[in-house]
Motif scaffolding. Structure first.
Motif, PDB file in Angstrom:
ATOM      1  N   SER A 104       0.732  -1.549   0.261  1.00 36.09           N
ATOM      2  CA  SER A 104       0.306   0.084   0.044  1.00 36.09           C
ATOM      3  C   SER A 104       0.773   1.429   0.331  1.00 36.09           C
ATOM      4  O   SER A 104       1.060   2.329  -0.305  1.00 36.09           O
ATOM      5  CB  SER A 104      -1.295   0.033   1.630  1.00 36.09           C
ATOM      6  N   ALA A 105       1.817   1.326   0.426  1.00 36.07           N
ATOM      7  CA  ALA A 105       2.580   2.204   0.881  1.00 36.07           C
ATOM      8  C   ALA A 105       3.872   2.535  -0.664  1.00 36.07           C
ATOM      9  O   ALA A 105       3.700   3.718  -0.817  1.00 36.07           O
ATOM     10  CB  ALA A 105       3.948   2.279   1.643  1.00 36.07           C
ATOM     11  N   LEU A 106       3.796   1.062  -1.247  1.00 32.24           N
ATOM     12  CA  LEU A 106       4.411   1.700  -2.833  1.00 32.24           C
ATOM     13  C   LEU A 106       3.640   1.780  -3.544  1.00 32.24           C
ATOM     14  O   LEU A 106       4.233   2.989  -4.115  1.00 32.24           O
ATOM     15  CB  LEU A 106       4.475   0.077  -3.142  1.00 32.24           C
ATOM     16  N   ARG A 107       2.316   1.992  -3.789  1.00 35.00           N
ATOM     17  CA  ARG A 107       1.634   2.543  -4.392  1.00 35.00           C
ATOM     18  C   ARG A 107       0.922   4.310  -4.267  1.00 35.00           C
ATOM     19  O   ARG A 107       1.268   4.345  -5.234  1.00 35.00           O
ATOM     20  CB  ARG A 107      -0.242   2.399  -4.400  1.00 35.00           C
ATOM     21  N   GLN A 108       1.176   4.580  -3.097  1.00 35.69           N
ATOM     22  CA  GLN A 108       1.347   5.568  -2.691  1.00 35.69           C
ATOM     23  C   GLN A 108       1.957   6.342  -3.311  1.00 35.69           C
ATOM     24  O   GLN A 108       2.317   7.779  -3.863  1.00 35.69           O
ATOM     25  CB  GLN A 108       0.622   6.275  -1.118  1.00 35.69           C
ATOM     26  N   HIS A 109       3.827   5.879  -2.814  1.00 34.82           N
ATOM     27  CA  HIS A 109       4.416   6.254  -2.959  1.00 34.82           C
ATOM     28  C   HIS A 109       5.255   6.516  -4.695  1.00 34.82           C
ATOM     29  O   HIS A 109       5.360   7.440  -4.691  1.00 34.82           O
ATOM     30  CB  HIS A 109       6.073   5.228  -2.588  1.00 34.82           C
ATOM     31  N   LEU A 110       4.542   5.382  -5.971  1.00 36.00           N
ATOM     32  CA  LEU A 110       4.479   5.830  -7.191  1.00 36.00           C
ATOM     33  C   LEU A 110       3.837   6.882  -7.188  1.00 36.00           C
ATOM     34  O   LEU A 110       3.787   7.696  -8.060  1.00 36.00           O
ATOM     35  CB  LEU A 110       3.989   4.118  -7.565  1.00 36.00           C
ATOM     36  N   ARG A 111       2.598   7.432  -6.395  1.00 37.65           N
ATOM     37  CA  ARG A 111       1.335   8.361  -6.885  1.00 37.65           C
ATOM     38  C   ARG A 111       1.988   9.392  -6.661  1.00 37.65           C
ATOM     39  O   ARG A 111       1.833  10.917  -6.888  1.00 37.65           O
ATOM     40  CB  ARG A 111       0.050   7.786  -6.053  1.00 37.65           C
ATOM     41  N   GLU A 112       2.829  10.039  -5.609  1.00 36.53           N
ATOM     42  CA  GLU A 112       3.090  10.894  -4.910  1.00 36.53           C
ATOM     43  C   GLU A 112       4.094  11.466  -5.465  1.00 36.53           C
ATOM     44  O   GLU A 112       4.537  13.099  -5.360  1.00 36.53           O
ATOM     45  CB  GLU A 112       3.148  10.711  -3.645  1.00 36.53           C
ATOM     46  N   PHE A 113       5.493  10.989  -5.743  1.00 35.14           N
ATOM     47  CA  PHE A 113       6.503  11.339  -5.905  1.00 35.14           C
ATOM     48  C   PHE A 113       6.808  10.543  -6.978  1.00 35.14           C
ATOM     49  O   PHE A 113       8.595  10.846  -7.419  1.00 35.14           O
ATOM     50  CB  PHE A 113       7.529  10.779  -4.635  1.00 35.14           C
ATOM     51  N   ILE A 121      -1.037   2.076 -12.065  1.00 35.52           N
ATOM     52  CA  ILE A 121       0.330   1.311 -11.822  1.00 35.52           C
ATOM     53  C   ILE A 121      -0.069  -0.049 -11.848  1.00 35.52           C
ATOM     54  O   ILE A 121      -0.684  -0.672 -11.996  1.00 35.52           O
ATOM     55  CB  ILE A 121       0.522   1.355  -9.731  1.00 35.52           C
ATOM     56  N   THR A 122       1.801  -0.492 -12.103  1.00 33.71           N
ATOM     57  CA  THR A 122       1.823  -2.298 -12.444  1.00 33.71           C
ATOM     58  C   THR A 122       2.811  -2.714 -11.947  1.00 33.71           C
ATOM     59  O   THR A 122       3.013  -2.398 -10.764  1.00 33.71           O
ATOM     60  CB  THR A 122       2.527  -2.605 -14.373  1.00 33.71           C
ATOM     61  N   ASP A 123       2.425  -4.476 -12.062  1.00 36.52           N
ATOM     62  CA  ASP A 123       2.919  -5.053 -10.564  1.00 36.52           C
ATOM     63  C   ASP A 123       4.771  -4.580 -10.973  1.00 36.52           C
ATOM     64  O   ASP A 123       5.422  -4.755 -10.240  1.00 36.52           O
ATOM     65  CB  ASP A 123       2.437  -6.140 -11.245  1.00 36.52           C
ATOM     66  N   ASP A 124       5.146  -4.473 -12.030  1.00 33.72           N
ATOM     67  CA  ASP A 124       6.786  -4.609 -12.796  1.00 33.72           C
ATOM     68  C   ASP A 124       7.070  -2.871 -12.056  1.00 33.72           C
ATOM     69  O   ASP A 124       8.563  -3.021 -11.529  1.00 33.72           O
ATOM     70  CB  ASP A 124       6.327  -4.686 -13.971  1.00 33.72           C
ATOM     71  N   MET A 125       6.373  -1.687 -11.960  1.00 34.25           N
ATOM     72  CA  MET A 125       6.209  -0.419 -11.282  1.00 34.25           C
ATOM     73  C   MET A 125       6.683  -0.716  -9.393  1.00 34.25           C
ATOM     74  O   MET A 125       7.668  -0.149  -9.483  1.00 34.25           O
ATOM     75  CB  MET A 125       5.133   0.442 -11.559  1.00 34.25           C
ATOM     76  N   LEU A 126       5.926  -1.698  -9.078  1.00 35.45           N
ATOM     77  CA  LEU A 126       5.698  -2.078  -7.818  1.00 35.45           C
ATOM     78  C   LEU A 126       6.819  -2.639  -7.476  1.00 35.45           C
ATOM     79  O   LEU A 126       8.082  -2.151  -6.324  1.00 35.45           O
ATOM     80  CB  LEU A 126       4.156  -3.001  -7.372  1.00 35.45           C
ATOM     81  N   ARG A 127       7.395  -3.574  -8.320  1.00 38.72           N
ATOM     82  CA  ARG A 127       8.500  -4.121  -8.134  1.00 38.72           C
ATOM     83  C   ARG A 127      10.064  -3.799  -7.537  1.00 38.72           C
ATOM     84  O   ARG A 127      11.318  -3.834  -7.360  1.00 38.72           O
ATOM     85  CB  ARG A 127       8.993  -5.388  -8.843  1.00 38.72           C
ATOM     86  N   ASP A 250       4.254 -10.761  -6.820  1.00 39.08           N
ATOM     87  CA  ASP A 250       5.283 -11.431  -6.203  1.00 39.08           C
ATOM     88  C   ASP A 250       6.454  -9.719  -6.399  1.00 39.08           C
ATOM     89  O   ASP A 250       6.874  -9.661  -7.667  1.00 39.08           O
ATOM     90  CB  ASP A 250       5.501 -12.083  -7.385  1.00 39.08           C
ATOM     91  N   LEU A 251       7.401  -9.705  -5.324  1.00 38.04           N
ATOM     92  CA  LEU A 251       7.573  -8.280  -5.292  1.00 38.04           C
ATOM     93  C   LEU A 251       9.027  -9.076  -5.910  1.00 38.04           C
ATOM     94  O   LEU A 251      10.541  -8.436  -6.021  1.00 38.04           O
ATOM     95  CB  LEU A 251       8.471  -8.104  -3.656  1.00 38.04           C
ATOM     96  N   GLY A 252       9.207 -10.346  -5.887  1.00 37.19           N
ATOM     97  CA  GLY A 252      10.956 -10.564  -5.667  1.00 37.19           C
ATOM     98  C   GLY A 252      11.194 -11.149  -4.379  1.00 37.19           C
ATOM     99  O   GLY A 252      11.031 -11.613  -3.465  1.00 37.19           O
ATOM    100  N   THR A 253      12.895 -12.332  -4.683  1.00 39.86           N
ATOM    101  CA  THR A 253      12.622 -12.808  -3.627  1.00 39.86           C
ATOM    102  C   THR A 253      13.709 -12.240  -2.074  1.00 39.86           C
ATOM    103  O   THR A 253      13.520 -12.475  -1.705  1.00 39.86           O
ATOM    104  CB  THR A 253      13.694 -14.216  -4.168  1.00 39.86           C
ATOM    105  N   ALA A 254      14.578 -11.669  -3.181  1.00 44.34           N
ATOM    106  CA  ALA A 254      15.830 -10.973  -2.021  1.00 44.34           C
ATOM    107  C   ALA A 254      14.399 -10.148  -1.899  1.00 44.34           C
ATOM    108  O   ALA A 254      14.551  -9.155  -0.651  1.00 44.34           O
ATOM    109  CB  ALA A 254      16.443 -10.255  -3.308  1.00 44.34           C
TER     110      ALA A 254
END
Length: 281
Positions: A104-113, A121-127, A250-254
């Motif tokens: 949820s914070a990722l989504r807000q970060h992409l919107r605001e900053f 917003i796509t899954d790739d953007m979130l990753r 899926d945000l990636g293993t690391a």
């Protein structure tokens, strides 16, 4: 944060934990603690009110911060009068599953900053954003930076020197119980039926055709008509609450390993809060 001098009640607003709904609900009995906050900033209250915005302000030492989201260690050190109000009140906060909160914070970060529209917003953007933010977090433990404050640990708002400072904890899943407690104990009007700022997103099957539909609507409909139709469109069957699919991302293993480790105590405290409520019931 919000404070009621009459009721001696202090709301500790952890970012991305239903704070806006609760903030609005408390309007009848509480407000932001402007007087103490102004003294902590060494400014006249009127002057501070003029330059603080809903999106934050510039603190003389801390830089760009958000006045509602200040972790306890920083609150105690830089805002001692406001911290004293918390210590001498009944304080409460809401907790959330830390991975859901992170997304949820990722989504807000992409919107605001990063100026990405919520519906784009796509899954790739979130990753990609998650990887960048985790790199930043790895180098920062205690912070109040406006750009990253939504990623602070929840325990940073609850614990100080190994001791829990906030009195009453509720999980996000327990908002009806919180509302009932506030209503019965402090006379807060019921607020859960009010609208929230819950994010919406296209269902997965619709995401592939959404750009074409958007282009068609822009060419065929005047902007005022599109604006009038947008609320109805978001409530239609092709959109859903963004949080419904957080578990599928899926945000990636690391990155997933970093989130699990960094917010392990948040996860423990959230689970314990849920268990206590279940036992009490």
């Amino acid at each position: 944060m919000k404070y009621s001098a009459d009721q001696k009640l202090f709301f500790v607003h952890i970012p991305k934990c239903a704070g806006l709904s609760i903030y609005r609900g408390l309007d009848a009995i509480a407000e932001f603690p402007w007087a103490s906050f102004a003294r902590d900033n060494k400014e006249a209250e009127a002057t501070l009110r003029d330059r603080v915005t809903p999106f934050g302000y510039t603190h003389a030492e801390l830089g760009e911060i958000h006045q509602a989201h200040i972790p306890l260690a920083i609150l105690a050190r830089n805002f001692p009068e406001t911290f004293a109000l918390l210590e001498h009140s009944t304080s409460f906060a809401v907790l959330r599953d830390p991975r859901d909160r992170f997304i949820s914070a990722l989504r807000q970060h992409l919107r605001e900053f990063e100026n990405v529209g919520a519906l784009s917003i796509t899954d790739d953007m979130l990753r990609d954003a998650a990887a960048r933010i985790c790199d930043w977090l790895e180098a920062h433990e205690e912070f109040a930076d406006l750009r990253y404050i939504h990623f602070a640990r929840q325990t940073d708002y609850l614990m100080l020197d190994g001791r829990q400072i906030v009195d009453e904890l509720f999980a996000l899943e327990q908002l009806p119980q919180l509302e009932d407690w506030l209503h019965r104990t402090y006379g807060v009007p019921r607020f859960l039926e009010q609208s929230t700022n819950q994010s919406r997103q296209p269902k997965r099957w619709f995401r592939h055709v959404q750009p074409a539909v958007r282009a068609l609507s822009r060419s065929a409909l005047p902007r005022p008509v599109r604006a009038a139709l947008r609320p109805l469109w978001l409530k239609s069957g092709v959109y859903e609450s963004a949080s419904q699919n957080y578990g599928d991302i899926d945000l990636g293993t690391a990155t997933e390993a970093f989130i699990a480790k960094r917010y392990a105590e948040d996860a423990r405290l959230h689970a314990a809060t849920l268990r206590r409520a279940s036992t009490a019931a």
